[in-house]
Design an enzyme around this catalytic site. Structure first.
Site, PDB file in Angstrom:
ATOM      1  N   TYR A 258     -59.772  59.861 -63.058  1.00 38.36           N
ATOM      2  CA  TYR A 258     -58.916  59.365 -63.925  1.00 38.36           C
ATOM      3  C   TYR A 258     -59.445  58.437 -64.772  1.00 38.36           C
ATOM      4  O   TYR A 258     -60.406  57.002 -63.852  1.00 38.36           O
ATOM      5  CB  TYR A 258     -58.139  58.850 -63.634  1.00 38.36           C
ATOM      6  CG  TYR A 258     -56.783  58.564 -64.612  1.00 38.36           C
ATOM      7  CD1 TYR A 258     -56.046  59.491 -64.821  1.00 38.36           C
ATOM      8  CD2 TYR A 258     -56.698  57.486 -65.079  1.00 38.36           C
ATOM      9  CE1 TYR A 258     -54.950  59.555 -65.982  1.00 38.36           C
ATOM     10  CE2 TYR A 258     -56.057  56.692 -65.801  1.00 38.36           C
ATOM     11  CZ  TYR A 258     -54.821  58.183 -66.091  1.00 38.36           C
ATOM     12  OH  TYR A 258     -53.532  57.875 -67.589  1.00 38.36           O
TER      13      TYR A 258
ATOM     14  N   GLN B 285     -48.229  61.451 -63.471  1.00 40.33           N
ATOM     15  CA  GLN B 285     -48.245  63.066 -63.815  1.00 40.33           C
ATOM     16  C   GLN B 285     -50.145  63.641 -63.899  1.00 40.33           C
ATOM     17  O   GLN B 285     -50.029  64.449 -62.814  1.00 40.33           O
ATOM     18  CB  GLN B 285     -48.143  63.594 -64.858  1.00 40.33           C
ATOM     19  CG  GLN B 285     -48.105  63.299 -66.286  1.00 40.33           C
ATOM     20  CD  GLN B 285     -48.142  62.064 -66.888  1.00 40.33           C
ATOM     21  OE1 GLN B 285     -47.324  61.131 -66.191  1.00 40.33           O
ATOM     22  NE2 GLN B 285     -47.743  61.530 -68.275  1.00 40.33           N
TER      23      GLN B 285
ATOM     24  N   SER C 248     -56.917  44.990 -65.489  1.00 41.97           N
ATOM     25  CA  SER C 248     -57.906  43.944 -65.513  1.00 41.97           C
ATOM     26  C   SER C 248     -57.945  42.761 -65.113  1.00 41.97           C
ATOM     27  O   SER C 248     -57.003  42.078 -65.736  1.00 41.97           O
ATOM     28  CB  SER C 248     -59.031  43.621 -66.650  1.00 41.97           C
ATOM     29  OG  SER C 248     -59.911  43.495 -66.290  1.00 41.97           O
TER      30      SER C 248
ATOM     31  N   GLN D  51     -62.393  39.512 -71.345  1.00 43.02           N
ATOM     32  CA  GLN D  51     -61.571  39.767 -70.002  1.00 43.02           C
ATOM     33  C   GLN D  51     -59.383  40.288 -70.744  1.00 43.02           C
ATOM     34  O   GLN D  51     -59.143  41.030 -70.970  1.00 43.02           O
ATOM     35  CB  GLN D  51     -61.542  38.710 -69.034  1.00 43.02           C
ATOM     36  CG  GLN D  51     -62.677  39.295 -68.023  1.00 43.02           C
ATOM     37  CD  GLN D  51     -63.432  40.926 -68.026  1.00 43.02           C
ATOM     38  OE1 GLN D  51     -62.375  42.097 -66.966  1.00 43.02           O
ATOM     39  NE2 GLN D  51     -64.372  41.476 -68.620  1.00 43.02           N
TER      40      GLN D  51
ATOM     41  N   HIS E  19     -58.979  43.701 -72.967  1.00 44.08           N
ATOM     42  CA  HIS E  19     -58.316  44.388 -72.159  1.00 44.08           C
ATOM     43  C   HIS E  19     -56.542  44.834 -72.859  1.00 44.08           C
ATOM     44  O   HIS E  19     -56.585  45.935 -72.592  1.00 44.08           O
ATOM     45  CB  HIS E  19     -58.515  44.600 -70.897  1.00 44.08           C
ATOM     46  CG  HIS E  19     -60.263  45.120 -70.769  1.00 44.08           C
ATOM     47  ND1 HIS E  19     -60.373  46.387 -70.220  1.00 44.08           N
ATOM     48  CD2 HIS E  19     -60.857  44.218 -69.600  1.00 44.08           C
ATOM     49  CE1 HIS E  19     -62.010  46.440 -70.526  1.00 44.08           C
ATOM     50  NE2 HIS E  19     -62.045  44.950 -69.430  1.00 44.08           N
TER      51      HIS E  19
ATOM     52  N   GLU F 258     -60.747  40.905 -59.191  1.00 42.17           N
ATOM     53  CA  GLU F 258     -61.564  42.022 -60.007  1.00 42.17           C
ATOM     54  C   GLU F 258     -62.375  41.273 -60.347  1.00 42.17           C
ATOM     55  O   GLU F 258     -63.753  41.788 -58.991  1.00 42.17           O
ATOM     56  CB  GLU F 258     -60.870  42.903 -60.999  1.00 42.17           C
ATOM     57  CG  GLU F 258     -61.818  44.369 -61.249  1.00 42.17           C
ATOM     58  CD  GLU F 258     -60.802  44.547 -62.184  1.00 42.17           C
ATOM     59  OE1 GLU F 258     -61.532  45.789 -62.604  1.00 42.17           O
ATOM     60  OE2 GLU F 258     -60.370  43.786 -63.339  1.00 42.17           O
ATOM     61  N   HIS F 259     -62.833  40.310 -61.183  1.00 43.80           N
ATOM     62  CA  HIS F 259     -64.295  39.832 -61.267  1.00 43.80           C
ATOM     63  C   HIS F 259     -64.287  38.547 -61.064  1.00 43.80           C
ATOM     64  O   HIS F 259     -63.078  37.795 -61.006  1.00 43.80           O
ATOM     65  CB  HIS F 259     -64.049  39.951 -62.522  1.00 43.80           C
ATOM     66  CG  HIS F 259     -64.596  41.627 -63.170  1.00 43.80           C
ATOM     67  ND1 HIS F 259     -63.515  41.895 -63.630  1.00 43.80           N
ATOM     68  CD2 HIS F 259     -65.545  42.539 -63.192  1.00 43.80           C
ATOM     69  CE1 HIS F 259     -63.533  42.952 -63.812  1.00 43.80           C
ATOM     70  NE2 HIS F 259     -64.861  43.307 -62.983  1.00 43.80           N
TER      71      HIS F 259
ATOM     72  N   ASP G 113     -69.979  45.741 -66.810  1.00 42.25           N
ATOM     73  CA  ASP G 113     -68.832  46.605 -66.765  1.00 42.25           C
ATOM     74  C   ASP G 113     -69.859  47.424 -67.624  1.00 42.25           C
ATOM     75  O   ASP G 113     -69.287  49.104 -67.287  1.00 42.25           O
ATOM     76  CB  ASP G 113     -68.138  46.064 -68.493  1.00 42.25           C
ATOM     77  CG  ASP G 113     -67.146  45.428 -68.085  1.00 42.25           C
ATOM     78  OD1 ASP G 113     -66.572  45.242 -66.753  1.00 42.25           O
ATOM     79  OD2 ASP G 113     -66.794  44.065 -68.561  1.00 42.25           O
TER      80      ASP G 113
ATOM     81  N   GLU H  13     -54.834  58.297 -17.656  1.00 38.58           N
ATOM     82  CA  GLU H  13     -53.962  58.653 -18.490  1.00 38.58           C
ATOM     83  C   GLU H  13     -52.723  60.362 -18.198  1.00 38.58           C
ATOM     84  O   GLU H  13     -52.301  60.516 -19.701  1.00 38.58           O
ATOM     85  CB  GLU H  13     -55.195  58.718 -20.116  1.00 38.58           C
ATOM     86  CG  GLU H  13     -55.747  58.359 -20.904  1.00 38.58           C
ATOM     87  CD  GLU H  13     -56.315  58.056 -22.075  1.00 38.58           C
ATOM     88  OE1 GLU H  13     -55.939  59.564 -21.941  1.00 38.58           O
ATOM     89  OE2 GLU H  13     -57.384  57.604 -22.368  1.00 38.58           O
TER      90      GLU H  13
ATOM     91  N   HIS I 173     -58.190  67.691 -19.195  1.00 40.01           N
ATOM     92  CA  HIS I 173     -59.688  66.446 -19.906  1.00 40.01           C
ATOM     93  C   HIS I 173     -60.487  66.849 -18.113  1.00 40.01           C
ATOM     94  O   HIS I 173     -62.058  67.013 -18.976  1.00 40.01           O
ATOM     95  CB  HIS I 173     -59.396  65.223 -20.386  1.00 40.01           C
ATOM     96  CG  HIS I 173     -58.555  65.594 -21.542  1.00 40.01           C
ATOM     97  ND1 HIS I 173     -57.239  65.618 -21.223  1.00 40.01           N
ATOM     98  CD2 HIS I 173     -59.145  64.888 -22.826  1.00 40.01           C
ATOM     99  CE1 HIS I 173     -56.773  65.891 -22.925  1.00 40.01           C
ATOM    100  NE2 HIS I 173     -57.874  65.058 -23.877  1.00 40.01           N
TER     101      HIS I 173
END
Length: 429
Positions: free
Chosen positions: A128, A190, A236, A258, A261, A326-327, A360, A414, A419
């Site tokens: 995406y 979507q 961001s 930053q 954004h 994030e950063h 980036d 068990e 087994h």
């Protein structure tokens, strides 16, 4: 900007609120759930309706996918300089990615059985790429480029189109250069639903990658199970942590970069130097009027920016680990002392001369990183996330013989006698 000192009464409550958890807002959760249900039941028609509603574009079965002609036109439209920039970025991405791919291995266990792992690329992934206020060409490279390096044969991209149904040529060129095999002109929750569930014309993918707004992130969260995801990368974020050695002009420039954004971006600065904090404020005020996107930057500075004068650098490190940015830009004369104590962030930029912008666009590691506090649990996109892991086991009669007593004991504990029998039968004459 919210500016606070550890001596202020509102400082402690504000710092406590920085210890975040990446949880959805109820309104976002409910809307995304409705969108996913519409795509699940109505398929392509839901995509057409939602695209018209949110992006103002009219799509049809013939225009849902980017055509070969559109890709070809984009390649002709972009400048030679853009092509060079894309090529240089991809070169670093591929070099970095190749080093982190997992490799097949095998060994003998204590009983002599051969055990190991095999790693193969996913057959089909979805990436995406957000649209919105700017064509994120670099995001196309730092998602699809990693899939390309891992050898994924089918890469489906999803990115929103403009009201006229077109996609930015530079973005299309980057997608094609990064190995994308199909691209749909759909954005938002979507798009994630379409890639995860499939429609009449869109085949579903094995895993979804890429950043987005809060609706995209929530769609990925809700669709886990129908598809696997990379992480939860939303708007961001940056936290700059500096002692008195920080360069105020550089720090201000990173803050503004930053904030550029826009939207729900979060920008933080923490320092144990009151003098440096004052210099940074003045540098922001000086640099801001010179920038093209000052309107968006001002919004982020007003709503999503905090500057903290911390009592000690150790407290700044604690705030970082609670905030899980994030950063992180880490600037200190005692780097070897403090760096090992940083545990929860997506990427660390060290020293005065390491602008986040290089990461980036060019450095090599993916800029698709965990946000909203999810850095406690997730890391950024890595090449090995595009690989499927399979374990391998091979026994012979001798290793079966050595394994049998342990298998029979676990079978007894068990209550799974079949087994034990399935192992013992291999040693019967």
């Amino acid at each position: 900007m919210k500016i606070l000192s550890y001596q202020d009464s509102g400082y402690a409550p504000f710092v406590r609120r920085l210890n975040r958890r990446a949880l959805p807002e109820p309104g976002t959760r409910d809307l995304v759930s409705t969108i996913i249900a519409e795509v699940a039941t109505k398929g392509d028609e839901a995509l057409f309706t939602l695209t018209k509603r949110f992006d103002g574009a009219i799509l049809t079965a013939k225009t849902l996918f980017v055509s070969d002609a559109e890709f070809a036109a984009a390649e002709k439209a972009v400048t030679p300089e853009t092509k060079v920039a894309v090529a240089r970025s991809l070169k670093n991405i591929h070099s970095f990615a190749k080093r982190s791919l997992r490799k097949d291995w095998s060994a003998k266990n204590a009983e002599g059985a051969t055990v190991g792992e095999r790693f193969t690329p996913f057959d089909r992934v979805g990436v995406y790429v957000p649209g919105g206020k700017a064509p994120l060409v670099s995001t196309a490279l730092m998602t699809a480029g990693f899939a390309q390096a891992a050898g994924v044969p089918e890469i489906l991209a999803a990115t929103p189109c403009g009201p006229d149904g077109s996609v930015n040529p530079a973005l299309l060129y980057a997608l094609q250069a990064a190995g994308v095999t199909e691209a749909i002109k759909v954005g938002g929750a979507q798009a994630i639903a379409a890639m995860a569930l499939g429609t009449r014309t869109i085949r579903p993918v094995d895993r979804v990658f890429g950043p987005g707004n809060s609706f995209v992130v929530e769609a990925k969260r809700q669709l886990v199970g129908a598809v696997s995801i990379d992480l939860l990368p939303g708007p961001s974020e940056i936290l700059i942590l500096s002692d008195k050695t920080g360069n105020a002009e550089f720090i201000a420039a990173d803050i503004l970069a930053q904030a550029e954004h826009g939207g729900d971006s979060i920008v933080g600065f923490a320092t144990d130097s009151k003098a440096l904090l004052g210099k940074v404020v003045k540098a922001i005020e000086k640099q801001l009027p010179t920038l093209n996107r000052s309107k968006y930057i001002r919004e982020v500075l007003k709503r999503g920016t905090f500057l903290l004068h911390v009592k000690s650098f150790a407290e700044g490190v604690s705030i970082c680990n609670a905030f899980a940015p994030e950063h992180l830009s880490l600037i200190t004369a005692e780097e070897d002392r403090w760096l090992p104590l940083i545990r929860t962030c997506g990427a660390i930029y060290l020293g005065n001369d390491s602008p986040v912008a290089v990461g980036d666009f060019l450095a090599g590691p993916s800029h698709t990183l965990p946000t909203g506090g999810s850095g406690r649990s997730f890391s950024g996109i890595r090449a090995d996330q595009f690989q499927r892991r399979t374990s391998i086991v091979r026994l012979d009669k001798e290793s079966v013989r050595k394994s049998l007593p342990v298998v029979e004991e676990f079978s007894r504990i068990e209550g799974l006698d079949a087994h034990g029998r399935s192992t013992a039968i291999r040693l019967e004459k």
